[in-house]
Motif scaffolding. Structure first.
Motif, PDB file in Angstrom:
ATOM      1  N   ILE A 418      25.681-102.917 -12.132  1.00  0.00           N
ATOM      2  CA  ILE A 418      24.411-103.292 -13.230  1.00  0.00           C
ATOM      3  C   ILE A 418      23.538-101.964 -13.044  1.00  0.00           C
ATOM      4  O   ILE A 418      22.776-101.645 -13.846  1.00  0.00           O
ATOM      5  CB  ILE A 418      23.794-104.499 -12.517  1.00  0.00           C
ATOM      6  N   ASP A 422      24.031 -95.775 -18.090  1.00  0.00           N
ATOM      7  CA  ASP A 422      24.875 -95.681 -19.045  1.00  0.00           C
ATOM      8  C   ASP A 422      26.038 -94.217 -18.929  1.00  0.00           C
ATOM      9  O   ASP A 422      26.811 -94.315 -19.161  1.00  0.00           O
ATOM     10  CB  ASP A 422      24.488 -95.757 -20.402  1.00  0.00           C
ATOM     11  N   ARG A 429      31.464 -94.993 -11.522  1.00  0.00           N
ATOM     12  CA  ARG A 429      32.001 -96.482 -12.092  1.00  0.00           C
ATOM     13  C   ARG A 429      33.165 -96.818 -11.689  1.00  0.00           C
ATOM     14  O   ARG A 429      33.563 -98.141 -11.551  1.00  0.00           O
ATOM     15  CB  ARG A 429      31.491 -96.391 -13.639  1.00  0.00           C
ATOM     16  N   ASP A 486      27.520-107.684 -25.046  1.00  0.00           N
ATOM     17  CA  ASP A 486      27.132-106.913 -23.723  1.00  0.00           C
ATOM     18  C   ASP A 486      27.881-105.687 -23.442  1.00  0.00           C
ATOM     19  O   ASP A 486      27.879-105.183 -22.419  1.00  0.00           O
ATOM     20  CB  ASP A 486      27.385-108.087 -22.475  1.00  0.00           C
ATOM     21  N   PHE A 489      29.226-102.164 -20.729  1.00  0.00           N
ATOM     22  CA  PHE A 489      29.439-102.151 -19.044  1.00  0.00           C
ATOM     23  C   PHE A 489      29.083-103.659 -18.803  1.00  0.00           C
ATOM     24  O   PHE A 489      28.822-103.877 -17.545  1.00  0.00           O
ATOM     25  CB  PHE A 489      28.343-101.208 -18.880  1.00  0.00           C
ATOM     26  N   TYR A 490      28.568-104.518 -19.631  1.00  0.00           N
ATOM     27  CA  TYR A 490      28.477-106.119 -19.359  1.00  0.00           C
ATOM     28  C   TYR A 490      27.663-106.359 -18.400  1.00  0.00           C
ATOM     29  O   TYR A 490      28.046-107.184 -17.142  1.00  0.00           O
ATOM     30  CB  TYR A 490      29.892-106.768 -18.824  1.00  0.00           C
ATOM     31  N   ARG A 491      26.411-105.718 -18.286  1.00  0.00           N
ATOM     32  CA  ARG A 491      25.659-105.973 -17.336  1.00  0.00           C
ATOM     33  C   ARG A 491      25.060-107.375 -17.064  1.00  0.00           C
ATOM     34  O   ARG A 491      24.655-107.858 -16.052  1.00  0.00           O
ATOM     35  CB  ARG A 491      24.174-105.121 -17.330  1.00  0.00           C
ATOM     36  N   ASN A 494      27.554-109.474 -15.433  1.00  0.00           N
ATOM     37  CA  ASN A 494      27.819-109.008 -14.065  1.00  0.00           C
ATOM     38  C   ASN A 494      26.690-109.783 -13.289  1.00  0.00           C
ATOM     39  O   ASN A 494      27.021-110.285 -12.105  1.00  0.00           O
ATOM     40  CB  ASN A 494      27.931-107.641 -13.691  1.00  0.00           C
ATOM     41  N   SER A 495      25.620-109.974 -13.949  1.00  0.00           N
ATOM     42  CA  SER A 495      24.580-110.838 -13.163  1.00  0.00           C
ATOM     43  C   SER A 495      25.052-112.122 -13.048  1.00  0.00           C
ATOM     44  O   SER A 495      24.632-112.793 -12.057  1.00  0.00           O
ATOM     45  CB  SER A 495      23.245-110.792 -14.046  1.00  0.00           C
TER      46      SER A 495
END
Length: 555
Positions: A418, A422, A429, A486, A489-491, A494-495
């Protein structure tokens, strides 16, 4: 004998035949083993006499080599009747004779489940003129049929025995797997996916039940980790096989994906047919030629003395059955339901990383070949971590801590994903992504935990099936966490995974507290009983399985 048993390891089953009755047919058994202690044997129900499909062994001719006679003596004397070296020898032979082939069987399952993702890198959808929606429908049909067959398959296994039904399942899905090479259209795709789900549903809990008949409770987690290690190994092998086989495009006029289905399907069919002769049965008098009669008796005795509910797994008659009541009681068992919840939510935080790993890697400008090869370190790490935590779980005889360990591993790496901008270096990553997918996978430990805390042979089969259903349903629910909006990177996703991982750790801790409290309550109840009260309780109690006051829940 397990420290988690109180007063006596033997659950009262007054309606069942006793060891004394079982061996009464052998005059020599009575004279050789003298008088078997009635107090200990009245609760041991080894219904071996009712076998319909095995010849009756004439113990009068050779009593010293009858495993049943030897077993009676060993149970009378307890674990002191054999040496540590003898038990190690039996365990080592079982590992080679049973576990190695069990890993091959699981390899067969995973190979046929993994290759559908391999063919998606070809023109599979275009060649069959099907859409992505049709592909998703096929996968949904597979999963529905897989889940629907979990319970019925266990009922069949309890009737025929795993040594009969599991090879039938494997041969069937192997045949269907290579028949996928001949599908021509949408209907063929959907039918084969559904049939694969029907044939594969129930295999995992059936295999768990089978292996639990050969090992003590504290020996299971590490061996289940071998099984799921074979699964991760299959992911590696499947990628390498696909890389080679998919080069066969237009060979003899066939598509590359047809060769993949055909060759891998033939391989799994061969393993399935081989299982019919390779799978030994603990219900056979002599099990396998690799064991001496005394080793056969030691194998059975050590398992029974560790967990007497496994006695019913030795029964050779086909009168055993599982009814609707047993199925529902297993589902709503208050002592097993926390483990079901851990199965539902426990693997979602890493599952998303595994499913989307290649997609995320490609978005980071890795090539298709690089993206596939870069999944191998995560699979290898997962195998290593899983073996370590499973070994520790068996060695220290503790289960609850490992979902907590997994959560503490996952949360910092999810936070890192998160926090990374970018434009972060792609290798920066890649590291947390690999650590998330390669986390300490605790599924084998949960399987062993379910088996231990069922404390009933019929429920052990069904509870393993329910647990697997919860795991699969968790996969369905978890597949909706990463959303297209999202990407890449699908933050937000992931949260949500951080919250789920935290909840998993708290659930595991609450389960530990709940089990400890229940065990203390049971201990107080037994402390307040006189000897006469306890004998009456053993014979007349309506408490069954893991609800018995003299059973200690494993934590």
């Amino acid at each position: 004998m397990s420290d988690n048993r109180a007063l006596s390891t033997f659950s009262a089953t007054s309606s069942s035949p006793t060891l004394e009755n079982v061996y009464a047919r052998d005059d020599v058994a009575t004279s050789t083993s003298e008088s078997i202690d009635e107090k200990n044997t009245q609760n041991l129900s080894l219904n071996l006499e009712n076998s319909e499909d095995l010849p009756v062994y004439n113990a009068k001719e050779d009593p010293e080599n009858d495993p049943d006679v030897i077993l009676a003596r060993l149970l009378k004397l307890g674990e002191s009747a054999w040496t540590v070296e003898e038990e190690k020898t039996v365990r080592r032979k079982t590992d080679w004779r049973v576990m190695i082939w069990a890993c091959c069987m699981f390899f067969s399952l995973e190979l046929d489940r993994a290759n559908i993702s391999n063919v998606l890198t070809t023109n599979f959808l275009e060649n069959l003129h099907i859409t992505t929606q049709t592909y998703n429908l096929g996968q949904t049909l597979f999963l529905i049929c897989f889940l629907v067959m979990e319970i019925p398959s266990q009922m069949i296994i309890r009737y025929f025995g795993p040594e009969v039904w599991i090879p039938v399942m494997m041969s069937s899905w192997g045949i269907i797997a290579f028949c996928q090479a001949f599908i021509k259209d949408r209907s063929g795709f959907l039918v084969t996916r559904a049939l694969l789900g029907v044939c594969e549903g129930g295999f995992i809990p059936g295999l768990v039940l089978y292996l639990s008949s050969f090992y003590k409770s504290h020996e299971l987690a590490i061996r289940f980790s071998w099984i799921w290690g074979a699964s991760s190994f299959t992911d590696i092998v499947s990628s390498l096989l696909a890389a080679g086989i998919l080069q066969m495009k237009n060979v003899h006029g066939w598509y590359d994906w047809q060769w993949l289905f055909l060759l891998e399907g033939i391989l799994t069919t061969v393993i399935g047919l081989g299982t019919t002769v390779m799978l030994p049965s603990v219900r056979k008098k002599h099990i396998s030629r690799v064991y001496t009669p005394r080793e056969v008796a030691i194998l059975r005795a050590k398992v029974i003395l560790d967990d007497d509910s496994k006695i019913r797994g030795l029964e050779r008659g086909r009168h055993l059955h599982i009814d609707i009541k047993t199925i529902l009681l297993s589902l709503f068992d208050r002592y097993l339901f926390p483990i079901y919840l851990l199965g539902f939510f426990g693997y979602i935080p890493s599952l998303q990383g595994k499913q989307y790993l290649t997609i995320i890697l490609k978005s980071m400008k890795f090539t298709t070949l690089q993206s596939n090869l870069l999944t191998i370190p995560a699979s290898a790490l997962c195998i290593i971590c899983m073996l370590i935590v499973s070994k520790c779980s068996d060695k220290f005889k503790v289960r609850w801590i490992f979902p907590v360990v997994a959560s503490l591993w996952l949360i910092p790496n999810l936070i890192a994903l998160i926090a990374l901008p970018d434009n972060a270096n792609r290798w920066a990553r890649f590291v947390p992504l690999t650590l998330i997918v390669g986390y300490p996978y605790f599924h084998p430990i949960m399987i062993a935990w379910i088996s231990q805390n069922s404390n009933d042979h019929e429920r052990r089969a069904i509870s393993a099936a329910w647990y697997n259903i919860f795991v699969q349903c968790g996969k369905i629910a978890g597949s909706n966490i990463y959303q297209a909006r999202d990407k890449p990177f699908y933050r937000v996703g992931n949260s949500a995974l951080i919250g789920i991982a935290t909840a998993n750790a708290l659930t595991a801790l609450a389960t530990k507290i709940w089990y400890t409290y229940s065990n203390r309550q049971r201990a107080r109840m037994l402390d307040n009983m006189t000897s006469e009260d306890y004998e009456d309780y053993k014979l007349n109690t309506k408490d069954l399985g893991n609800k018995r006051a003299d059973f200690r829940l494993y934590t």
